[in-house]
Write an enzyme that holds these catalytic residues in place. Sequence first.
Site, PDB file in Angstrom:
ATOM      1  N   SER A  98      44.612  34.809  35.417  1.00 56.58           N
ATOM      2  CA  SER A  98      44.001  34.049  36.515  1.00 56.58           C
ATOM      3  C   SER A  98      44.968  32.953  36.978  1.00 56.58           C
ATOM      4  CB  SER A  98      42.647  33.492  36.070  1.00 56.58           C
ATOM      5  OG  SER A  98      41.910  33.027  37.184  1.00 56.58           O
ATOM      6  N   ASP A 227      37.042  43.293  39.549  1.00 58.83           N
ATOM      7  CA  ASP A 227      37.274  41.842  39.574  1.00 58.83           C
ATOM      8  C   ASP A 227      36.668  41.246  40.843  1.00 58.83           C
ATOM      9  OD1 ASP A 227      38.445  39.230  39.879  1.00 58.83           O
ATOM     10  OD2 ASP A 227      40.114  39.838  38.600  1.00 58.83           O
ATOM     11  N   HIS A 255      36.664  39.713  35.875  1.00 59.89           N
ATOM     12  CA  HIS A 255      37.688  38.667  35.770  1.00 59.89           C
ATOM     13  C   HIS A 255      37.548  38.050  34.383  1.00 59.89           C
ATOM     14  CE1 HIS A 255      40.563  36.087  37.938  1.00 59.89           C
ATOM     15  NE2 HIS A 255      40.078  35.076  37.234  1.00 59.89           N
TER      16      HIS A 255
END
Length: 273
Positions: A98, A227, A255
């Site tokens: 991320s 995601d 995610h």
Amino acid sequence: MTALPRPEIVSETFGDPADPAILLIMGAMASMLWWPEAFCRQLAGHGRFVVRYDNRDTGQSTKYRPGTPPYAFEDMVDDAIRVLDDHNIARAHVVGMSMGGMIAQIVALKYPTRVRALTVISRSPLGVDTSGLPGTSQAYKEHSAEGADVDWSDRDQVLRYMVKDARALASSRHSFDKERARAAIEEDYDRSGGLASATNHFLLKGGPERRIKDLAVPLLVIHGVADPIFPIEHGEALADAVPGARLLRIEGGGHELHRNDWPQIIEAIAAHR
């Protein structure tokens, strides 16, 4: 302008320091605990020296007043190199997830002699036009907007919101374990002394423009097909930008690092060099 004192960046290692090093960089608002200990130990079991750390404003690393971060995103990039220095690591396989995936890309471009391989999980490519790619899902946008109303000094309110966040980011293939998620968030909250300072990550200024196309080390991209923040097309664009890059699609992956997906993720990271 007076320079800030060097922050204390708390880190932890797993495995034999004589083995090839892997530096794990987590995302926004997330301490090192979001690289679970069991995950790190399994990765170290593949003959790797694994290092995880608390980004500034998370965990037990230095924190700053919420809402007024006196540092920039580039400082977090430099923190990663300081962690390598703290452990006398000349070069490492850098793995970022991320926001950590953005930090990792910049580390590899800014400090190419310190990086022997790069893995990016759940992130968009640096310096690539992604305006034509699908964006964050509407459902997650609506959930994220609720964060503006959270009193980040109220433990119960923060825990409720963060459990909802974990659910919003979760795999569409595996069941969501609400109790496990809440326990992990409680541990992170209590160890960190709250999460208010971690919201500073969303206020940071960027640094010089860089392009992942200039990467000089092997790239592995790991991306969940489901995601909700960065749809799979972002992972595909990242892999397409670097000749020879490999893309590992996590079927149904959100995610997150879902425990059921660890075997293929860990195997891929350990094999990448």
